[in-house]
Design a protein around this motif. Structure first.
Motif, mmCIF file in Angstrom:
data_model
loop_
_atom_site.group_PDB
_atom_site.id
_atom_site.type_symbol
_atom_site.label_atom_id
_atom_site.label_comp_id
_atom_site.label_asym_id
_atom_site.label_seq_id
_atom_site.Cartn_x
_atom_site.Cartn_y
_atom_site.Cartn_z
ATOM 1 N N LYS A 18 0.720 -1.209 0.027
ATOM 2 C CA LYS A 18 0.059 -0.099 -0.327
ATOM 3 C C LYS A 18 1.024 1.220 0.223
ATOM 4 N N GLU A 66 -1.645 -2.133 10.434
ATOM 5 C CA GLU A 66 -2.926 -1.357 10.414
ATOM 6 C C GLU A 66 -3.933 -2.004 9.771
ATOM 7 N N MET A 123 -6.102 -1.398 7.197
ATOM 8 C CA MET A 123 -6.328 -1.200 5.751
ATOM 9 C C MET A 123 -4.946 -1.830 5.150
ATOM 10 N N GLY A 165 -2.038 8.624 2.421
ATOM 11 C CA GLY A 165 -2.044 8.366 3.978
ATOM 12 C C GLY A 165 -1.641 9.014 5.116
ATOM 13 N N THR A 224 -8.866 11.480 4.455
ATOM 14 C CA THR A 224 -10.072 11.211 4.791
ATOM 15 C C THR A 224 -10.770 11.376 6.106
ATOM 16 N N THR A 225 -9.653 11.032 7.230
ATOM 17 C CA THR A 225 -10.180 11.099 8.583
ATOM 18 C C THR A 225 -10.345 12.517 9.065
ATOM 19 N N ASN A 239 -0.965 16.132 11.243
ATOM 20 C CA ASN A 239 -1.774 14.775 11.932
ATOM 21 C C ASN A 239 -0.856 13.722 12.223
ATOM 22 N N ARG A 240 -1.427 12.898 13.345
ATOM 23 C CA ARG A 240 -0.663 11.754 13.992
ATOM 24 C C ARG A 240 0.793 12.062 14.726
ATOM 25 N N VAL A 260 -2.594 17.519 15.468
ATOM 26 C CA VAL A 260 -3.497 16.703 15.810
ATOM 27 C C VAL A 260 -2.663 15.463 16.325
ATOM 28 N N ALA A 261 -2.612 15.025 17.821
ATOM 29 C CA ALA A 261 -1.892 13.871 18.057
ATOM 30 C C ALA A 261 -2.557 12.725 17.548
ATOM 31 N N LEU A 299 -3.720 9.171 17.902
ATOM 32 C CA LEU A 299 -4.655 8.376 18.941
ATOM 33 C C LEU A 299 -3.875 6.746 18.998
ATOM 34 N N GLY A 353 -5.683 4.378 19.073
ATOM 35 C CA GLY A 353 -6.512 3.203 18.180
ATOM 36 C C GLY A 353 -6.707 3.925 16.975
ATOM 37 N N ASP A 354 -7.243 3.054 15.768
ATOM 38 C CA ASP A 354 -7.613 3.716 14.610
ATOM 39 C C ASP A 354 -8.889 4.732 14.842
HETATM 40 N N1 ATP Z 1 -4.887 11.242 14.411
HETATM 41 C C1 ATP Z 1 -4.868 10.029 14.234
HETATM 42 N N2 ATP Z 1 -4.706 8.815 14.999
HETATM 43 C C2 ATP Z 1 -4.735 7.761 14.912
HETATM 44 N N3 ATP Z 1 -4.903 7.249 13.763
HETATM 45 C C3 ATP Z 1 -5.372 7.849 12.849
HETATM 46 C C4 ATP Z 1 -5.511 9.399 12.736
HETATM 47 N N4 ATP Z 1 -5.590 9.921 11.594
HETATM 48 C C5 ATP Z 1 -5.574 9.000 10.904
HETATM 49 N N5 ATP Z 1 -5.490 7.855 11.420
HETATM 50 C C6 ATP Z 1 -5.613 6.483 11.057
HETATM 51 O O1 ATP Z 1 -4.702 6.602 9.771
HETATM 52 C C7 ATP Z 1 -5.081 5.775 8.682
HETATM 53 C C8 ATP Z 1 -4.894 6.621 7.289
HETATM 54 O O2 ATP Z 1 -5.908 7.660 7.559
HETATM 55 P P1 ATP Z 1 -6.598 8.179 6.268
HETATM 56 O O3 ATP Z 1 -7.313 7.029 5.700
HETATM 57 O O4 ATP Z 1 -7.614 9.340 6.806
HETATM 58 O O5 ATP Z 1 -5.440 8.910 5.417
HETATM 59 P P2 ATP Z 1 -5.710 9.609 3.655
HETATM 60 O O6 ATP Z 1 -4.664 10.538 3.940
HETATM 61 O O7 ATP Z 1 -7.095 9.478 3.725
HETATM 62 O O8 ATP Z 1 -5.122 8.127 3.167
HETATM 63 P P3 ATP Z 1 -5.123 7.879 1.591
HETATM 64 O O9 ATP Z 1 -4.023 8.818 0.917
HETATM 65 O O10 ATP Z 1 -4.722 6.454 1.295
HETATM 66 O O11 ATP Z 1 -6.560 8.313 1.060
HETATM 67 C C9 ATP Z 1 -6.553 5.354 9.007
HETATM 68 O O12 ATP Z 1 -6.519 3.963 9.589
HETATM 69 C C10 ATP Z 1 -6.963 6.349 10.151
HETATM 70 O O13 ATP Z 1 -7.620 5.585 11.233
#
Ligand code: ATP
Ligand code: ATP
Ligand code: MG
Ligand code: MG
Lengths: 332, 384
Positions: free
Chosen positions: A15, A205, A207, B32, B36-37, B291-292, B362-363, B365, B367-368
């Protein structure tokens, strides 16, 4: 002894963002043991290799990149790099197989090179894989070129990998005879043989692991050889399972931790103890999620390799560390 | 450690989503990082603060899609269950189906017979499924459609847009241009020339080219190609205009771009390119979401001190009890401090070269994020 003694072509997919480029680079270093010559290729136009190895952007030309990972006696082979772009590959292809003369130049002038490499069904991928095939299976047409013991491909992501490698299928609609067609069939022969393996990179993770499972199923259905699963960015494993369970259930012994800290000569405040216990709880939650995913990865029944999340990021030294780890785990 | 830290101005997320003048929020960023989140969390927060919101998501994780009730792709917004209506707002969500959006555009522009011809054409299939930029382009197309509908019947007062998992955030801005450039390409114009006008444009060159192509690709491919090219003019003519209209919509002052990045070199470099590009294109940029991010441990125990103490404990056989794994805890602490230091350094680098970029962190988390509660927590962190 390597788990993949027959492999000449290692395809690294996964991925997006899981570490394909990093793993491909580390694997190339690991394969380049004493006397070995390895080619690391990229096809996505990103110049990721140049960035990782801190060199100038790569041309469409094989370049010596660095020496490989030394063995116990300090001896190493060589890693070359190649950046494959479809336009150059098409021009090379036309020069090699067709003596087009004026028409060749006209193709470019009329924008056909661009057209063919962006939208003609299958053409783009066939050109990229064709160049890789040529590098793996050097023959008389390319006299004097370096030959390689192994080629490592930093490949497109899992979602596109089957289409990418399934060149026969891709050119099915193209000319029924002629060089493209017969070459596609020869290439398929290599990609489906034991000389090719497709490794998948994932992180622990949901996904990415899901995508890895789907990818393995699709590769298998297309009769393409699945290699190992590389689990990247694994968190530190400093706490054993019982300690993690205690952290999750909140039964860590704060007084005992405090006494230990005292003994270690640290100036202890309540805040530090609290903080360590909080850290342990978050870490334990994360590890539990990771463990669920690790079980799913194990269920894929492929050889697996794990690489740690390096706190300082990935520089050349870190790539060597990752390469050493892959070699120790038998991937190279 | 704090001396070299350049603070970035704070991004006030609540002010942004509460402002009735904010009509569209676009979340961009490298793959990634959490686009989306972030989009879903912002949309939910805005809805629970009283706005009438629709969020256009792209490829959400399966469990998140289920939680939002959009697990089935039908390309139209559906109400999200479980949103707190106390403030008078609501939330609809949809998941973009790129191919279907494209097919619908074709169907709306051509007679049924002609549309079928195009949909079956192999060149169209590549264009609609894997041409680089199509997904971005279709996200814009859908945004344009939803916006037009919202204007016409007052359905939504805020549209939050997620962007595709491209390798680069710039792809989102470049897509329409790339597609038009392709459709306006020399080759296509050349193939169209005889149909359009004086045969003198049919140069001798084309004959050579056609015969070369027939040799390489075969006659069938060439026929498909001609059908495709002939269809382009009727169907795709309108595309360019629509793309321009959506582009103008993005430049409108009621739009706000948020750039999402992970605290990593690649993601921040992408973010920097993107911020600069938004400026060049005069797109309204609201700020950066890091983020994260790793959370800094309290106290001032340094990484080296913690690691040293862990070694001392372990050497003396202490700190390894299952209920007091102190050596392991200290190593975790050391690792965490090093991560935070590295991330802080990276963020300071960004802030130093882009001192006016409002930022929120944004810290990560533990978990997912896969349900509304998780989205609310991210929303809280975004607004903190
Ligand atoms: N602040 C956070 N704390 C913990 N996990 C997070 C946080 N933000 C996002 N995630 C997790 O990280 C993963 C990727 O997030 P997300 O799908 O939103 O990314 P994306 O930028 O949309 O990715 P893509 O480019 O593949 O579309 C998901 O499993 C989501 O639950
Ligand atoms: N084991 C690791 N420890 C720490 N950082 C890592 C590790 N592996 C990869 N990274 C970092 O994670 C980021 C993504 O890695 P990489 O570029 O290899 O992923 P990729 O799968 O090739 O991404 P893309 O899909 O964008 O091509 C990079 O910044 C890289 O330095
Ligand atoms: Mg990569
Ligand atoms: Mg996404």
């Amino acid at each position: 002894m390597s788990d993949w003694p027959k492999a000449r072509l290692h395809v690294v997919t996964g991925k997006g963002g899981t570490g394909k480029s990093t793993v491909a680079a580390a694997l190339a270093l690991a394969l380049a043991g004493r006397g070995k010559n390895v080619l690391l290729c990229e096809v996505e136009g990103r110049q990721g290799i140049a960035r990782m190895f801190d060199v100038d952007p790569l041309p469409f030309e094989e370049r010596r990149l660095t020496s490989g990972l030394p063995d116990a006696r300090g001896r190493a082979g060589t890693v070359h790099a190649l950046h494959i772009d479809p336009e150059s590959a098409l021009l090379e292809y036309l020069a090699l197989y067709y003596k087009l003369g004026r028409a060749g130049r006209a193709l470019d002038r009329f924008g056909i090179i661009e057209f063919a490499t962006t939208i003609a069904p299958g053409v783009r991928d066939v050109l990229l894989t064709g160049k890789i095939y040529e590098a793996v299976d050097r023959n008389a047409r390319n006299k004097g070129a370096t030959t390689y013991d192994a080629v490592v491909l930093d490949a497109p992501p899992t979602g596109r990998i089957v289409q990418f490698l399934n060149v026969s299928e891709q050119v099915a609609g193209l000319a029924k005879v002629g060089p493209i067609r017969s070459q596609a069939d020869t290439m398929m022969g290599l990609f489906r043989s034991a000389r090719t393996v497709v490794h998948l990179v994932t992180v622990l993770e949901e996904m990415p692991v899901q995508e890895t499972g789907d990818g393995i199923a699709e590769l298998t259905a297309a009769d393409l050889p699945v290699g190992g699963v590389v689990t990247n960015l694994v968190r530190p494993q400093d706490l054993p399972a019982p300690a993690l369970a205690a952290a999750r259930s909140g039964s860590l012994d704060a007084a005992a931790v405090r006494a230990d800290l005292d003994r270690a000569g640290l100036d202890v405040g309540d805040a530090l103890v609290e903080d360590l216990l909080g850290l342990a709880r978050d870490h334990a939650d994360r590890r539990e999620l990771e463990e669920t995913q690790r079980v799913r990865v194990a269920g894929l029944e492929r050889p697996t390799y794990e690489l740690p999340r390096l706190t300082g990021g990935v520089d050349l030294g870190a790539l060597h560390d990752l390469a050493r780890s892959l070699r120790e785990q038998g991937m190279a | 450690m704090s001396a070299d830290r350049v603070p970035a101005p704070a991004l006030d997320v609540d002010a942004l989503i509460d402002d009735p003048a904010t009509g569209i929020i676009v979340c961009c960023g490298a793959g990634g990082v959490g686009k989306t989140t972030t989009s879903a969390a912002l949309a939910l927060r805005a809805a629970e603060r009283g706005r009438t919101v629709v969020v256009l998501t792209i490829d959400p994780a399966r469990r998140l899609a289920q939680a939002m009730g959009i697990a089935e792709l039908d390309n139209t917004p559906r109400p999200v269950e479980g949103v707190d209506p106390a403030a008078g707002g609501r939330l609809d969500a949809m998941m973009l189906d790129m191919k279907r959006t494209f097919d619908e555009v074709v169907e709306s522009q051509a007679s049924p017979e002609k549309a079928r011809q195009i949909l079956d054409n192999p060149f169209y299939q590549v264009l609609s499924s894997s041409f680089a930029g199509t997904q971005e382009y279709m996200a814009m197309e859908k945004l344009g459609q939803i916006h037009a509908a919202a204007q016409a019947d007052d359905t939504y007062d805020l549209i939050v847009v997620d962007t595709p998992p491209s390798r680069s955030a710039l792809d989102f801005l470049d897509a329409p241009e790339r597609l038009s450039r392709f459709l306006d390409g020399r080759f296509i114009r050349l193939m169209l020339a005889p149909a359009r006008g004086p045969a003198r444009l049919m140069t001798a060159g084309l004959g050579i080219v056609t015969s070369a192509l027939t040799r390489i690709l075969g006659a069938q491919v060439l026929r498909d190609l001609q059908t495709f090219v002939a269809a382009i003019d009727t169907v795709f003519g309108g595309f360019r205009q629509r793309a321009q209209r959506t582009y103008a919509l993005l430049q409108d002052e009621r739009t706000a771009f948020l750039v999402v990045a992970a605290p990593e070199p690649d993601a921040l470099r992408e973010a920097a390119y993107f911020v600069e590009r938004l400026g060049e294109d005069r797109m309204p940029f609201a700020g950066l979401v890091v983020n994260r991010a790793s959370v800094a441990p309290a106290g001032d125990l340094s990484a080296d001190e913690a690691a040293g103490a862990a070694d001392r404990l372990q050497r003396s056989g202490a700190g390894v009890d299952d209920h007091a794994p102190t050596a392991g805890l200290l190593r975790l602490h050391a690792d965490q401090v090093r991560l935070v230091e590295r991330e802080t350094r990276l963020r300071s680098g960004f802030a130093a070269s882009h001192p006016h970029v409002a930022t929120t962190v944004v810290a990560a988390l533990a978990g997912d994020v896969h349900d509304l509660d998780g989205l609310r927590r991210v929303g809280d962190l975004l607004a903190e």
